[in-house]
Design a protein around this motif. Structure first.
Motif, PDB file in Angstrom:
ATOM      1  N   ASP A 118      28.813  25.124  48.535  1.00 26.78           N
ATOM      2  CA  ASP A 118      27.556  25.866  48.517  1.00 26.78           C
ATOM      3  C   ASP A 118      27.052  25.914  47.089  1.00 26.78           C
ATOM      4  O   ASP A 118      27.831  25.789  46.139  1.00 26.78           O
ATOM      5  N   TYR A 176      25.308  28.290  44.274  1.00 28.82           N
ATOM      6  CA  TYR A 176      25.019  29.660  43.885  1.00 28.82           C
ATOM      7  C   TYR A 176      23.509  29.875  43.909  1.00 28.82           C
ATOM      8  O   TYR A 176      22.739  28.991  43.545  1.00 28.82           O
ATOM      9  N   GLU A 205      36.103  29.974  46.400  1.00 29.10           N
ATOM     10  CA  GLU A 205      36.129  31.259  47.096  1.00 29.10           C
ATOM     11  C   GLU A 205      36.882  31.042  48.400  1.00 29.10           C
ATOM     12  O   GLU A 205      36.501  30.200  49.208  1.00 29.10           O
ATOM     13  N   LYS A 230      29.618  33.709  38.593  1.00 26.27           N
ATOM     14  CA  LYS A 230      30.723  33.993  39.511  1.00 26.27           C
ATOM     15  C   LYS A 230      30.870  35.501  39.690  1.00 26.27           C
ATOM     16  O   LYS A 230      30.951  35.993  40.820  1.00 26.27           O
ATOM     17  N   HIS A 257      27.908  36.871  41.669  1.00 28.03           N
ATOM     18  CA  HIS A 257      28.032  36.495  43.082  1.00 28.03           C
ATOM     19  C   HIS A 257      29.061  37.358  43.795  1.00 28.03           C
ATOM     20  O   HIS A 257      28.822  37.879  44.881  1.00 28.03           O
ATOM     21  N   GLN A 258      30.213  37.507  43.164  1.00 24.71           N
ATOM     22  CA  GLN A 258      31.269  38.293  43.792  1.00 24.71           C
ATOM     23  C   GLN A 258      30.870  39.756  43.907  1.00 24.71           C
ATOM     24  O   GLN A 258      31.214  40.412  44.893  1.00 24.71           O
ATOM     25  N   ARG A 313      27.817  40.826  44.430  1.00 24.07           N
ATOM     26  CA  ARG A 313      26.899  40.885  45.587  1.00 24.07           C
ATOM     27  C   ARG A 313      27.667  40.795  46.892  1.00 24.07           C
ATOM     28  O   ARG A 313      27.334  41.446  47.863  1.00 24.07           O
ATOM     29  N   GLU A 314      28.734  39.969  46.925  1.00 29.16           N
ATOM     30  CA  GLU A 314      29.531  39.826  48.149  1.00 29.16           C
ATOM     31  C   GLU A 314      30.207  41.143  48.513  1.00 29.16           C
ATOM     32  O   GLU A 314      30.266  41.508  49.675  1.00 29.16           O
ATOM     33  N   ASN A 331      27.522  43.393  49.951  1.00 32.33           N
ATOM     34  CA  ASN A 331      27.081  42.936  51.278  1.00 32.33           C
ATOM     35  C   ASN A 331      28.155  43.120  52.347  1.00 32.33           C
ATOM     36  O   ASN A 331      27.851  43.313  53.511  1.00 32.33           O
ATOM     37  N   ASN A 332      29.418  43.011  51.942  1.00 32.24           N
ATOM     38  CA  ASN A 332      30.506  43.103  52.927  1.00 32.24           C
ATOM     39  C   ASN A 332      31.210  44.464  52.899  1.00 32.24           C
ATOM     40  O   ASN A 332      32.143  44.664  53.660  1.00 32.24           O
TER      41      ASN A 332
END
Length: 119
Positions: free
Chosen positions: A5, A7, A77, A107, A110-111, A113-114, A117-118
């Motif tokens: 993917d 970013y 990831e 990185k 992104h992490q 945001r993950e 979101n999760n």
């Protein structure tokens, strides 16, 4: 098989796609061919994909086209997902520190945001 993917920033922009758009068709074709190797081979030969030393789990996709050297940086990831954060044309022996720091920063972002979101 790995999934690759790109970013995306919080606003949805993909720096890797923007980088690929600046290249010739032949250069893009070779980079996509190397990305296919990274996706399908296990293990991937280190001439195409290697973990950088002195970096926070940053990996480098390596592409050489004639006298031009290109790099895509990113991170892994989970077990099978590679997220590419930035690309550049390499002009020196060493990978520029600012490119590594950019990959590390993306990185972390992104992490973060993950987790939101999760979470």
């Amino acid at each position: 098989m790995r999934r690759i993917d790109f970013y995306k920033t919080a606003s949805g922009v993909s720096p890797v796609e923007e980088f690929l758009d600046t290249l010739s068709d032949a250069q893009t074709k070779k980079i996509l061919w190397v990305m296919k190797l990274v996706r399908e081979l296990n293990p991937v030969p280190s001439q195409y994909f290697t973990k950088l030393v002195n970096a926070d789990d940053i990996w480098e996709v390596r592409v050489q086209i004639g006298g031009n050297i290109f790099r895509l940086l990113g991170f892994i990831e989970g077990d099978r997902l590679v997220i590419l954060t930035n690309g550049f044309q390499k002009k020196t022996q060493k990978t520029p520190r600012r490119e590594i720091e950019l990959a590390e920063s993306r990185k972390r972002e992104h992490q973060g945001r993950e987790v939101i979101n999760n979470g």
